[in-house]
Design an enzyme around this catalytic site. Structure first.
Site, short mmCIF file in Angstrom:
data_model
loop_
_atom_site.label_atom_id
_atom_site.label_comp_id
_atom_site.label_asym_id
_atom_site.label_seq_id
_atom_site.Cartn_x
_atom_site.Cartn_y
_atom_site.Cartn_z
N LYS A 123 -12.26 -62.06 -30.87
CA LYS A 123 -12.74 -62.87 -32.11
C LYS A 123 -10.92 -62.94 -32.44
CE LYS A 123 -12.32 -59.27 -35.06
NZ LYS A 123 -13.13 -58.49 -36.12
N ASP A 141 -17.52 -61.71 -37.02
CA ASP A 141 -16.94 -59.94 -37.18
C ASP A 141 -18.26 -59.47 -37.75
OD1 ASP A 141 -17.63 -61.24 -40.00
OD2 ASP A 141 -15.20 -60.80 -41.09
#
Length: 218
Positions: A123, A141
Site C-alpha cells: 500500500k 486502504d
C-alpha cells in the site's frame, strides 16, 4: 431500498471526479523521500497530524543518509505526537540505511524495491509510486475496501485481490486519482458507521444504499 446489482466502476469514478475535482494526496511532500517518510508515519493517525510534524523532520533529515545516521531518540521526540514513535523511528532509520546501502540513497520506484524498505508494504509503495513518480496504481486502504464491497465492485477479502478486481475495471491512467476520490468519499460520506446515503452522489447506483437519491433531490 437496497439493490442487487453492482455499480459500474467507471461511472463511480466519473461521478466522484465531479464531486471531488481537487482530490489528491493529502500528505505534504516535495520529493519521493519526503512522501515515503510521511506515508510511513501516517499509519494509525491522520494525514493532518502527520503534516504537523513533518516540516521539522524534513528540515532535520533532508536525505536518506541523514535518517541512516539519526539518533533514534531524536527522531522519536519529533514524531511522538503521532504515537507508535519507537517503531516508526526504527522504520525511518532502517529505511535510510537500506536506501543508502542498496539504492544509492535514492528512493526507487519499483514496488519490489520499495517493499524492501522497513515498514513499507504494498500500500505504501503504491502511494509513493502514484504520487511521487506518477506511476498510477490503486491503493487499497480501509476506505477503498469498504466502498468496493458496498458498491459491489469487489467481494474479495484481501487488499491484493481487491486491487486486482479494481484494476480490471478502472483505466490505468485513472487509478491513483480513483483511489484519492474513493478515500475522500469514504471519509466524508460513505463512513464506516452511519453512511450518509441521502447525500451520496452514488446512491442511485449503489446496491447497498439505504436512501437512494431521486431526481426530486437535485
Amino acid at each position: 431500498m437496497a439493490r442487487n446489482t453492482a455499480a459500474d466502476a467507471q461511472e463511480v469514478n466519473a461521478r466522484l471526479a465531479e464531486e471531488y475535482p481537487d482530490a489528491r494526496c493529502e500528505l505534504d511532500f516535495e520529493n519521493p523521500l519526503q512522501l515515503t517518510v510521511a506515508t510511513l508515519l501516517s499509519a494509525q493517525t491522520t494525514d493532518e497530524r502527520v503534516n504537523q510534524v513533518t516540516p521539522e523532520l524534513f528540515r532535520r533529515y533532508p536525505t536518506a543518509a541523514d535518517y541512516a545516521q539519526a539518533r533514534r531518540g531524536d527522531v522519536e521526540e519529533i514524531i511522538r505526537p503521532l504515537g507508535f514513535q519507537r517503531s516508526k523511528a526504527g522504520h525511518l532509520i532502517g529505511m535510510g540505511e537500506t536506501l543508502v546501502a542498496q539504492f544509492g540513497g535514492e528512493v526507487p520506484c519499483a514496488v519490489e524495491d520499495l517493499t524492501q524498505l522497513p515498514g513499507v508494504g504494498r500500500k505504501t509503495a503504491l502511494v509513493v509510486r502514484g504520487n511521487a513518480f506518477d506511476l498510477p496504481g490503486i491503493t487499497v486502504d480501509t476506505h477503498v475496501t469498504r466502498l468496493s464491497h458496498r458498491l459491489g465492485l469487489s467481494d474479495a477479502s484481501t487488499p491484493l485481490a481487491i486491487e486486482r478486481d479494481l484494476n480490471a475495471q478502472i483505466p490505468e491512467a485513472e487509478r491513483t486519482l480513483f483511489s484519492h476520490r474513493v478515500i475522500l468519499h469514504g471519509r466524508r460520506v460513505c463512513t464506516a458507521r452511519s453512511p450518509r446515503c441521502g447525500e451520496c452522489v452514488l446512491a442511485d447506483i449503489c446496491p447497498s444504499s439505504t436512501n437512494p437519491r431521486t431526481d426530486a433531490d437535485e
